[in-house]
Motif scaffolding. Structure first.
Motif, PDB file in Angstrom:
ATOM      1  N   LEU A 147       1.361 -15.059   1.991  1.00  0.00           N
ATOM      2  CA  LEU A 147       1.504 -13.714   1.459  1.00  0.00           C
ATOM      3  C   LEU A 147       1.038 -13.604   0.008  1.00  0.00           C
ATOM      4  CD1 LEU A 147       5.008 -12.917   2.945  1.00  0.00           C
ATOM      5  CD2 LEU A 147       2.819 -11.994   3.710  1.00  0.00           C
ATOM      6  N   GLY A 148       0.632 -14.731  -0.582  1.00  0.00           N
ATOM      7  CA  GLY A 148       0.185 -14.709  -1.971  1.00  0.00           C
ATOM      8  C   GLY A 148       1.312 -14.629  -2.973  1.00  0.00           C
ATOM      9  N   ILE A 149       2.515 -15.029  -2.573  1.00  0.00           N
ATOM     10  CA  ILE A 149       3.670 -14.998  -3.464  1.00  0.00           C
ATOM     11  C   ILE A 149       3.738 -16.335  -4.214  1.00  0.00           C
ATOM     12  CG2 ILE A 149       6.193 -14.823  -3.615  1.00  0.00           C
ATOM     13  CD1 ILE A 149       6.053 -13.269  -0.941  1.00  0.00           C
TER      14      ILE A 149
ATOM     15  N   PHE B 207       2.619  -9.841   9.254  1.00  0.00           N
ATOM     16  CA  PHE B 207       2.778  -8.701   8.355  1.00  0.00           C
ATOM     17  C   PHE B 207       1.607  -7.751   8.572  1.00  0.00           C
ATOM     18  CE2 PHE B 207       5.869 -11.301   6.276  1.00  0.00           C
ATOM     19  CZ  PHE B 207       6.736 -10.399   5.698  1.00  0.00           C
ATOM     20  N   LEU B 208       1.908  -6.465   8.700  1.00  0.00           N
ATOM     21  CA  LEU B 208       0.882  -5.434   8.840  1.00  0.00           C
ATOM     22  C   LEU B 208       0.561  -4.799   7.497  1.00  0.00           C
ATOM     23  CD1 LEU B 208       2.300  -3.674  12.026  1.00  0.00           C
ATOM     24  CD2 LEU B 208       0.496  -5.413  11.914  1.00  0.00           C
ATOM     25  N   GLU B 209       1.604  -4.599   6.685  1.00  0.00           N
ATOM     26  CA  GLU B 209       1.447  -3.992   5.360  1.00  0.00           C
ATOM     27  C   GLU B 209       2.419  -4.660   4.402  1.00  0.00           C
ATOM     28  OE1 GLU B 209       2.160   0.243   5.662  1.00  0.00           O
ATOM     29  OE2 GLU B 209       1.022   0.362   7.529  1.00  0.00           O
ATOM     30  N   LEU B 210       1.996  -4.798   3.166  1.00  0.00           N
ATOM     31  CA  LEU B 210       2.859  -5.344   2.129  1.00  0.00           C
ATOM     32  C   LEU B 210       2.486  -4.661   0.829  1.00  0.00           C
ATOM     33  CD1 LEU B 210       5.064  -7.419   1.507  1.00  0.00           C
ATOM     34  CD2 LEU B 210       3.262  -9.091   1.088  1.00  0.00           C
ATOM     35  N   GLU B 211       3.359  -3.784   0.353  1.00  0.00           N
ATOM     36  CA  GLU B 211       3.104  -3.000  -0.860  1.00  0.00           C
ATOM     37  C   GLU B 211       3.951  -3.539  -2.008  1.00  0.00           C
ATOM     38  OE1 GLU B 211       3.717   1.149  -0.117  1.00  0.00           O
ATOM     39  OE2 GLU B 211       2.528   1.090   1.728  1.00  0.00           O
TER      40      GLU B 211
ATOM     41  N   ARG C  36       7.814  -3.089  -3.029  1.00  0.00           N
ATOM     42  CA  ARG C  36       8.362  -1.788  -2.641  1.00  0.00           C
ATOM     43  C   ARG C  36       8.597  -1.640  -1.138  1.00  0.00           C
ATOM     44  NH1 ARG C  36       3.981  -0.846  -5.587  1.00  0.00           N
ATOM     45  NH2 ARG C  36       2.894   0.113  -3.857  1.00  0.00           N
ATOM     46  N   ARG C  37       7.720  -2.225  -0.324  1.00  0.00           N
ATOM     47  CA  ARG C  37       7.770  -1.926   1.105  1.00  0.00           C
ATOM     48  C   ARG C  37       6.972  -2.949   1.892  1.00  0.00           C
ATOM     49  NH1 ARG C  37       4.210   0.445   4.203  1.00  0.00           N
ATOM     50  NH2 ARG C  37       5.000   1.347   6.092  1.00  0.00           N
ATOM     51  N   ALA C  38       7.362  -3.143   3.154  1.00  0.00           N
ATOM     52  CA  ALA C  38       6.584  -4.003   4.046  1.00  0.00           C
ATOM     53  C   ALA C  38       6.777  -3.542   5.482  1.00  0.00           C
ATOM     54  CB  ALA C  38       7.012  -5.460   3.914  1.00  0.00           C
ATOM     55  N   LYS C  39       5.736  -3.765   6.270  1.00  0.00           N
ATOM     56  CA  LYS C  39       5.797  -3.501   7.701  1.00  0.00           C
ATOM     57  C   LYS C  39       5.309  -4.768   8.397  1.00  0.00           C
ATOM     58  CE  LYS C  39       4.704   0.505   9.597  1.00  0.00           C
ATOM     59  NZ  LYS C  39       3.940   1.637  10.162  1.00  0.00           N
ATOM     60  N   ALA C  40       6.061  -5.206   9.403  1.00  0.00           N
ATOM     61  CA  ALA C  40       5.719  -6.440  10.102  1.00  0.00           C
ATOM     62  C   ALA C  40       6.013  -6.299  11.590  1.00  0.00           C
ATOM     63  CB  ALA C  40       6.501  -7.612   9.511  1.00  0.00           C
TER      64      ALA C  40
ATOM     65  N   VAL D 239       8.778  -3.563  12.441  1.00  0.00           N
ATOM     66  CA  VAL D 239       9.855  -3.453  11.463  1.00  0.00           C
ATOM     67  C   VAL D 239       9.287  -2.926  10.160  1.00  0.00           C
ATOM     68  CG1 VAL D 239      11.684  -4.669  10.242  1.00  0.00           C
ATOM     69  CG2 VAL D 239      11.029  -5.412  12.543  1.00  0.00           C
ATOM     70  N   ASP D 240       9.884  -1.844   9.667  1.00  0.00           N
ATOM     71  CA  ASP D 240       9.466  -1.224   8.413  1.00  0.00           C
ATOM     72  C   ASP D 240      10.652  -1.289   7.452  1.00  0.00           C
ATOM     73  OD1 ASP D 240       8.237   0.252   6.435  1.00  0.00           O
ATOM     74  OD2 ASP D 240       7.542   1.814   7.799  1.00  0.00           O
ATOM     75  N   VAL D 241      10.443  -1.944   6.317  1.00  0.00           N
ATOM     76  CA  VAL D 241      11.504  -2.131   5.323  1.00  0.00           C
ATOM     77  C   VAL D 241      11.033  -1.562   3.996  1.00  0.00           C
ATOM     78  CG1 VAL D 241      12.831  -3.850   4.049  1.00  0.00           C
ATOM     79  CG2 VAL D 241      12.398  -4.192   6.478  1.00  0.00           C
TER      80      VAL D 241
END
Length: 149
Positions: free
Chosen positions: A144-146, A9-13, A16-20, A86-88
């Motif tokens: 991911l801290g979930i 994972f590159l970003e996890l907001e 709302r959104r994630a980029k991996a 991948v951007d979701v």
């Protein structure tokens, strides 16, 4: 989920959104004729990232599952050595599920795009998962801290 098709994972907001990233290698054993990465696995990467984002906002005691793929296109193919980004992002979120839009690119070239829904179901209505899949999911969520329930 039998395979985790997300490398990092590159970003996890929040929810709302994630980029991996998914890196395509020859050693995966999934390559089709003409040495290409199957579009169905590009779609699966998009869906797994959406499922992770949805799980962050899911009601405790529920399970996230794919509800439907509204639309999916694959304008070009990925090959070994490609780094698929991948951007979701969330389109619409409701208590019963979340609608997403996901785009997978290689060096700015789209290799997959989909609109899909992840639904939230009570645990009693979902099939039992095996111990290997459960452990993979626990480790992914932990990294991911979930919260794991």
């Amino acid at each position: 989920m039998r395979y985790v098709l997300i490398d990092r994972f590159l970003e996890l907001e929040g929810g709302r959104r994630a980029k991996a990233v998914k890196c395509v290698t020859r050693g995966e054993g999934f390559l089709g004729a003409k040495d290409t990465y199957p579009p169905t696995l590009v779609l699966e990467s998009i869906l797994q990232i959406g499922g992770t984002v949805a799980r962050i906002v899911a009601t405790p005691g529920s399970r996230t599952m794919l509800g439907k793929v509204e639309r999916a296109t694959f304008p070009s193919l990925a090959r070994p050595g490609d780094r698929i980004v991948v951007d979701v992002s969330v389109i619409l979120s409701r208590p019963e599920g979340t609608m997403f839009h996901g785009v997978a690119t290689v060096d700015g070239r789209t290799v997959g795009e989909a609109d899909f829904m992840i639904v939230f179901l009570p645990m009693a209505l979902t099939p039992k998962e095996g111990p290997v899949a459960r452990e993979q999911r626990r480790l992914l969520w932990q990294s991911l801290g979930i919260p794991w329930d």
